[in-house]
Design a protein around this motif. Structure first.
Motif, short mmCIF file in Angstrom:
data_model
loop_
_atom_site.label_atom_id
_atom_site.label_comp_id
_atom_site.label_asym_id
_atom_site.label_seq_id
_atom_site.Cartn_x
_atom_site.Cartn_y
_atom_site.Cartn_z
N LYS A 264 44.74 87.39 74.73
CA LYS A 264 44.73 85.99 74.34
C LYS A 264 43.57 84.51 75.17
O LYS A 264 42.92 83.95 74.55
CB LYS A 264 45.97 84.96 74.12
N SER A 265 42.92 85.87 75.65
CA SER A 265 42.53 84.95 76.73
C SER A 265 40.64 85.67 75.86
O SER A 265 40.68 86.37 75.75
CB SER A 265 41.92 86.11 77.81
N VAL A 266 39.29 84.47 77.19
CA VAL A 266 37.85 84.49 76.66
C VAL A 266 37.46 84.91 77.98
O VAL A 266 37.69 84.25 78.51
CB VAL A 266 37.38 83.99 75.76
N ALA A 267 36.37 86.15 77.86
CA ALA A 267 36.21 86.20 79.16
C ALA A 267 34.77 86.08 79.48
O ALA A 267 34.31 86.26 78.69
CB ALA A 267 36.82 87.13 80.16
N VAL A 268 34.58 85.51 80.90
CA VAL A 268 32.71 85.69 80.33
C VAL A 268 32.47 86.47 82.25
O VAL A 268 32.62 86.32 83.05
CB VAL A 268 31.68 84.47 80.76
N CYS A 269 31.08 87.80 82.14
CA CYS A 269 31.62 88.33 82.95
C CYS A 269 30.20 89.35 83.16
O CYS A 269 28.78 88.89 82.18
CB CYS A 269 32.46 89.49 82.50
N SER A 270 29.66 89.32 84.21
CA SER A 270 28.55 90.01 84.42
C SER A 270 28.81 91.34 84.44
O SER A 270 29.18 92.20 84.96
CB SER A 270 28.03 89.48 86.70
N TRP A 271 27.82 92.33 82.79
CA TRP A 271 28.57 93.24 83.07
C TRP A 271 27.61 93.92 84.42
O TRP A 271 27.84 95.90 83.74
CB TRP A 271 27.79 93.93 81.92
N ARG A 272 26.55 93.57 85.13
CA ARG A 272 26.06 94.33 86.54
C ARG A 272 27.61 95.00 87.51
O ARG A 272 26.91 96.05 87.69
CB ARG A 272 24.98 93.56 87.08
N SER A 273 27.56 93.72 87.26
CA SER A 273 28.52 93.85 88.41
C SER A 273 30.90 93.93 88.44
O SER A 273 31.49 94.38 88.38
CB SER A 273 28.94 92.64 89.69
N GLY A 274 31.22 93.52 86.91
CA GLY A 274 31.86 93.22 86.51
C GLY A 274 32.38 91.98 87.07
O GLY A 274 33.95 92.00 86.70
N ALA A 275 32.59 91.13 87.71
CA ALA A 275 32.36 89.88 87.92
C ALA A 275 33.24 89.25 86.72
O ALA A 275 32.41 88.78 86.04
CB ALA A 275 32.06 88.89 89.19
N VAL A 276 34.26 88.15 86.70
CA VAL A 276 34.49 87.52 85.96
C VAL A 276 34.15 86.33 86.28
O VAL A 276 34.29 85.63 87.53
CB VAL A 276 35.98 87.17 85.31
N LEU A 277 33.29 85.58 85.23
CA LEU A 277 32.36 83.63 85.78
C LEU A 277 33.36 82.99 84.64
O LEU A 277 33.11 81.94 85.73
CB LEU A 277 31.27 84.30 85.61
N ARG A 278 33.89 82.98 84.35
CA ARG A 278 34.40 82.47 83.29
C ARG A 278 35.80 82.82 82.58
O ARG A 278 35.80 83.86 82.13
CB ARG A 278 33.82 81.21 82.57
N ARG A 279 37.23 82.26 82.47
CA ARG A 279 37.92 82.67 81.62
C ARG A 279 38.41 81.46 80.69
O ARG A 279 38.56 80.45 81.31
CB ARG A 279 39.11 83.05 81.79
N PHE A 280 38.32 81.71 79.31
CA PHE A 280 39.23 80.64 78.97
C PHE A 280 40.63 80.86 77.98
O PHE A 280 40.13 81.74 77.48
CB PHE A 280 38.23 80.10 77.81
N LEU A 281 41.62 79.91 77.88
CA LEU A 281 42.75 80.30 77.25
C LEU A 281 43.02 78.87 76.26
O LEU A 281 42.42 77.82 76.32
CB LEU A 281 43.89 79.89 78.41
N GLY A 282 42.78 79.49 75.42
CA GLY A 282 43.25 78.06 74.57
C GLY A 282 44.58 79.07 73.22
O GLY A 282 45.18 78.03 72.73
N HIS A 283 42.90 80.43 73.08
CA HIS A 283 44.48 81.01 71.68
C HIS A 283 45.59 81.03 71.74
O HIS A 283 46.05 81.19 73.14
CB HIS A 283 43.57 81.81 70.89
N GLU A 284 46.44 81.06 70.86
CA GLU A 284 48.19 81.42 70.96
C GLU A 284 48.08 82.90 70.74
O GLU A 284 49.73 83.28 70.81
CB GLU A 284 48.63 80.19 69.60
N ARG A 285 47.38 83.57 69.67
CA ARG A 285 47.84 85.23 69.38
C ARG A 285 46.02 85.86 69.99
O ARG A 285 45.34 84.82 70.43
CB ARG A 285 47.76 85.27 68.12
N GLU A 286 46.67 87.38 69.64
CA GLU A 286 45.22 88.06 69.60
C GLU A 286 43.46 87.09 69.64
O GLU A 286 43.34 86.42 68.67
CB GLU A 286 45.93 89.29 69.56
#
Length: 340
Positions: A56-78
């Protein structure tokens, strides 16, 4: 470019944040960005990506390092689809909870805007080139147009049996391409939210679509099983509006298709991902398969995104996001360099 034949590359390199190789061996394994299957991935400039999944999350990552920069929560399902606005810090997500949300990379953790209104799972997202409007599609047979700033629904069109599977906006044009479970590809004029053209129906459900950067061609992909169906199709958008080429080789449903950015070392190419666990790169003009990759343990693949530096991101329903690199050696090769 070398011989035009399908080639499964077994070579991988460890992955570093600067994108360089560090010896040989298993591809770099980073911490998983999602705790459940990844359903959708999209590229952000210059080296970021946004993804959504069953957690249920939305993530913003660096695809070069795999580091998660932001994670957004708010959806109730997939989360079913994610996309981003060109040259903007805004990210959009659709969900089985029937809603669409807009998030800002440098804003608050909560959604900047909500777009409720569909009656079933939302399965299509497309942002206008000027980032003023959003088109959404759903299994409720409707396509909607929204004002991004106000969240107001500017139009709603329903077509019987039009179970939307994907949407993409034609660069620099008011047109939106849409694929459907009714086996058709439609071109919508977003100004009046009406169908401007419908391509001849295919034999199988159309699962995804993409448009070339010059707006000349559209790509669609098909469902399939046991080697029947599963192809991708190239369509002429500007002149004949006919089928131009087909790309056949997947044994199950082709879930995603993208145009690859053109570089001096590559001929025009497209890429596809499938439930058969493979990613393939094809010569856009001839339909020849140039390279194939089977990311280890990937299982069914759900989504592709083309990034800078001849990089492909591939979302898996069982093993996160795989980072693949297209390299032009004696023969074109598709190598996995990381997974997160």
């Amino acid at each position: 470019m070398g011989k035009l034949h399908s080639k499964i590359s077994l070579h991988t390199t460890k992955y570093r944040a600067d994108g360089s190789g560090e010896g040989t061996g298993p591809a770099g394994q980073l911490g998983p960005v999602h705790t459940d299957g990844v359903t959708s991935v999209a590229a952000l400039e210059p080296d970021l990506c946004v993804s959504g999944g069953g957690d249920k999350s939305v993530a913003v990552c660096s695809w070069r390092s795999g580091a998660v920069l932001r994670r957004f929560l708010g959806h109730e399902r997939e989360v079913t689809k994610v996309t981003c606005a060109p040259d903007s810090n805004r990210v959009f997500s659709a969900s089985r909870d029937k809603t669409v949300m807009m998030w800002e990379l440098h804003g608050t953790p909560g959604p900047r805007q909500r777009f409720p209104g569909h009656n079933l799972v939302v399965t299509g997202l497309a942002v206008s080139p000027d980032v003023s409007q959003l088109c959404t599609g759903s299994r409720d047979n409707t396509v909607c147009k929204w004002d991004i700033e106000t969240g107001e629904c500017l139009g709603r069109a329903a077509i019987s049996r039009n179970l939307v599977t994907h949407l993409c906006w034609v660069p620099g044009e008011p047109y939106v391409i849409q694929t459907s479970e009714d086996k058709t590809i439609r071109v919508w004029d977003s100004r009046e939210l009406r169908v401007a053209h419908t391509f001849p129906a295919k034999r199988h459900i159309q699962t995804c679509c993409d448009v070339s950067q010059d707006g000349r061609f559209c790509l669609s992909s098909s469902s399939g099983s046991s080697g029947e169906g599963g192809q991708a199709t190239l369509w002429d958008l500007r002149q004949t509006r006919n089928q131009v080429c087909e790309y056949k080789g997947h044994f199950q449903t082709t879930t995603s298709c993208v145009f690859l950015p053109q570089g001096p070392a590559f001929t025009p190419s497209v890429a596809t991902a499938s439930c058969d666990g493979t990613v393939k790169v094809w010569d856009q003009d001839t339909g020849a398969c140039l390279a194939t990759s089977c990311p280890p343990g990937s299982g069914p693949l759900a989504s592709l995104a083309a990034c800078a530096g001849s990089t492909l991101l591939c979302a898996s329903l069982s093993s996160g996001i795989h980072v693949l690199r297209v390299s032009d050696r004696a023969d074109l090769a598709l190598e996995e360099v990381a997974a997160f």
